[in-house]
Structure formats: C-alpha cells, structure tokens
Write an enzyme that holds these catalytic residues in place. Sequence first.
Site, PDB file in Angstrom:
ATOM      1  N   HIS A 260       0.846  -1.207   0.000  1.00  0.00           N
ATOM      2  CA  HIS A 260       0.000   0.000   0.000  1.00  0.00           C
ATOM      3  C   HIS A 260       0.881   1.257   0.000  1.00  0.00           C
ATOM      4  CE1 HIS A 260      -3.577   2.417   1.200  1.00  0.00           C
ATOM      5  NE2 HIS A 260      -2.651   3.161   1.768  1.00  0.00           N
ATOM      6  N   GLU A 261       1.810   1.315   0.937  1.00  0.00           N
ATOM      7  CA  GLU A 261       2.671   2.513   1.013  1.00  0.00           C
ATOM      8  C   GLU A 261       3.534   2.633  -0.246  1.00  0.00           C
ATOM      9  OE1 GLU A 261       1.735   4.525   3.099  1.00  0.00           O
ATOM     10  OE2 GLU A 261       0.706   3.183   4.489  1.00  0.00           O
ATOM     11  N   HIS A 264       1.707   4.576  -2.757  1.00  0.00           N
ATOM     12  CA  HIS A 264       1.880   6.018  -2.522  1.00  0.00           C
ATOM     13  C   HIS A 264       3.263   6.459  -3.001  1.00  0.00           C
ATOM     14  CE1 HIS A 264      -1.794   6.801  -0.325  1.00  0.00           C
ATOM     15  NE2 HIS A 264      -1.530   5.898   0.605  1.00  0.00           N
ATOM     16  N   GLU A 290      -4.751   7.895  -2.719  1.00  0.00           N
ATOM     17  CA  GLU A 290      -5.218   6.623  -2.165  1.00  0.00           C
ATOM     18  C   GLU A 290      -5.558   5.628  -3.288  1.00  0.00           C
ATOM     19  OE1 GLU A 290      -5.475   4.525   1.312  1.00  0.00           O
ATOM     20  OE2 GLU A 290      -4.685   6.518   0.922  1.00  0.00           O
TER      21      GLU A 290
HETATM   22 ZN    ZN Z   1      -2.905   5.239   2.041  1.00  0.00          ZN
END
Ligand code: ZN
Length: 495
Positions: A260-261, A264, A290
């Site tokens: 997830h990170e 980003h 997101e």
């Molecule tokens: Zn996030």
Amino acid sequence: MNSAYERLLGLLHSLHLIHSVQGHLGWDEQVNLPSGSAGFRAEQMAEMARLAHEAASKPELGEALAELETDMAALTEDQRIVVREARRDYDRVVRVPADFVTAKARHSSAAFHAWAQAREARDFAAYAPFIERHIELAKEEADLQGWGDRPYDYAVDLHDPGFSAERISALFAELKSGLVPLVQAIEAKAGDSVSALKGFPVDAQRTFLSEVTARLGFDYHHGRMDVALHPFCEGSGLDVRMTTRFHEDEPLDSLFSSIHETGHGLYAQGLSAEHQATALGHHVGMAVHESQSRMWENQVGRSRALWRFFEPRYRELFGPQLEGISTEELYREINAVRPTMIRVDSDEVHYNLHIILRFEIEQALFSGALAVKDLPEAWNCKCEELLGRRPAHDGAGVLQDVHWSGGAFGYFPSYCLGNMIAAQNWAKARAVLPGLDDDFAQGDFSRLLDWTRREIHDLGKRYETLELVERVTGEPLSPQPLLDYLRERYGEIYL
Ligand code: ZN
C-alpha cells in the site's frame, strides 16, 4: 513577466524545501526519535511550522502572483496552472491569522495526547471536549476562508478539491446499496475462520517485502522503508520515506501495508522531479493518492497472477510456516473476509462501510444534528446498521481513529473515493493493456506502472480529481467498477 514568474518559482521552491524538511522531521520522530527527545523535537517542529507559514505568506509571493495575473494571456498553459494553484494556496494561508494557526496546532497536540489516553482507558467523555473544540476551530477556519455556510464542504475540499458532501453522499448511497447485500451474502458463506499463517520470522518478512516492492517498481535509490508503529509514506520523488511494522503472526499485515505505502511511493516518484515545487509536480488530492496505493495493494497485490510469480519465493523463505497450506488456501488467506470493528484491520469488502459510517457521522456533527456527547451511541448504532454488530467498547469503536484529534475532518471520504477511483482505473487499464495477468505472472509490472505514469503521475495537479478520472477512464466517477471488482474477486471465492 518572466522575471515575476522566476521569482514565483524561487519562492515556491524555498517553501517546498521547508515542507520537505518538516516531512522528514515528522518521519524521524516516528522512526528514530530517542524517547527523551520528544520535547526538543516538538520545539523544532514548531519553529519549522513558523518558518513554513512565513514562507507561504510572504508579501513577495503575493506581489509576484498579482503581477503575473495582470496578463495571464502572456503565460503558457502550464504557467497559468502554476499561478492558479499558487494563488489558491497563498490565499488560504493569508486568510488565516498566525494566532489561529498556532492555537489550532496547540490544540491538536493536546487533543492527540487526550485521545491516546482516552482510547487506552476507553473513556470517551474525557476526550469529548477536545473534539468539540476542534469542530469549533474547523467552523471558524471555514468562516475565515469564506466557506462559513458550508464548513464541512470546506473540510472535504481541503483534501479533495472539487468534491462536496452532496456529491460524495450520492456516490456513497449508490455504493452502500450495492455493498450491503454483497457483504451479507459473503458473510453468510464465509463463516468464522482464523488465519493459519503463524510464526513468520521478521528478517525473512523484510527480505520478501523488499523484493516485492522493488519488483513493483519502487526506486530504493530515492527512498527507503523503515519500521514505525503505524505504516505511512511521506516525502517527494527525490526522497520517499515509507514505514511498515512486523508481527510474526500477522505476516500479511506488514506485506500488504508495505505494498500500500509503495503505491503512494510510486506516485510520489512518478511526479515530475523538475516541477516538484509547483502544481505541475504535485499530487491531485488524497483520493487520487489513495487510488494509487489501493490499486497496487488490492487489485494487483492480492491477485492470483501476482502470486503465481511470488509464491515460489514465498515458500522458499517460509517453507515450514506454509507446510500443508495449498496454493488455493494461501490465495484465500490473502483475500480472507473477516469482519472486524477496526477500520485499519478491515478486509477490502467491509472497508468502505467503515468509511461510509464515518462520513455520515461527520456530516451530522457539522450540521449540529449530532452532539459530540452522543457520539458513542450514534457510532455503535451505525455499526449495527452497516456492519451488523456493535463494538465491545469505545476503544474498538468511536475512539479507534487518530484523525479527529488532529482536526482532520473530511479526510475519511478520501479512502473510499480512492477505492472507487482505483477500481475504475483498474478496469480501464485492463481494457487498454491486454495481457496484464501474463505480465504479472512473469513478475513484470512495468506496463501498468508506465500507464499510471502517463495517465496520472505526469499530469501533476493540472486537473482536479473528478476531471482527471473522466480523462483517464472516459467515464464520470462511479462506484460501479468497485462493486463489479469486489463481486468478481470475492464472488469467485465465496459465492
Ligand atoms: Zn494510504
């Protein structure tokens, strides 16, 4: 004309450097700070905040903008975008007196500690006055910004320019009506289960997630991954700092929060380094950010295709732990649906219901329909309505999130909007890039990454979120692709 533009760029660059130092200080605070140094760090952060405010509200900045605005036609299209966004930021800064900024920062700091204690003690009443004060401050700020009649819309706009509560309500209502029956159907089939993945040594977990995130395309020459209590990602493309956390008995938590990170981080690294101080190298908003993290985490990270490539290596590193667990069982573990009252632990199917709950509650708080003292009961009732059960105590209910302690209202919707955008982008990517599954199964993620670079990252903040989504996918933002995706992936497993 040019010289005013160059002056503007110089001032924006200086401001960007200050912001980047603030970001790294914040990262360091969560990753490295010796326990006795918190007071000194608070002082450093306060001084940096003062410098940032000073740089952002410099009269020279306003003068350069005013000069450029006398003849916008003389500017290129890109320059006009830089001026437009710099004007928006500048006005927002100068409309708020420095005293107000300091008062809000001080209150946030006190509220954070009050929240941490209240959560520990499961004592909402002790925390309630801090939320009340934060709502007052948020309304005061909206008023200063000229949004006095729509304070919640202002809060939303801060995170995702172009959205309003009304627009989000319509999207969420459609999502909710499709999601609630899907969740109920899956829950009825899934039954209760617990994870069979236990005792995964941390060193090997670290090795595996480094290999996965590098293979997805994260550039470790311009970024790093460290350990912190809560996973996050900060920084700009030239230096991205990500964090994760490790538990031997929850190996998928650290893996998927890292992916997830990384999503980003890939977005940060995809934004133009040359233009990172201006809107041309800036992200669009939290929902788009997101959408990048969610797509890599869920649509890609939890796919059968990706695991065809990574499973042999996973078994090589965790042979004893995975003994007796078949490929299909591992895939189901990766996509397990297990209801929880805790948002950050939620699976993908339930997650958006946690957000809809918060969005509805925030609106009621801002409209005055809900008093802060009645929050716990309202929260628990909404849990029952949306998730079919009530939390055992307020620590697992209304006190679970940090956001309100920092006055971050209007932030939660970004998570769900991000999920919608991720699914809509993903559907488009699959349509225009046939054979992605074969790529993934061979460990090649470059065509998808390049597509996001071209369609999204390269554009910086040239378009607002809703316009960007339409440009990328050819359709207005809709919850339908998310519902379709969830039905396809989880229906195949559970229904
Ligand atoms: Zn996030």
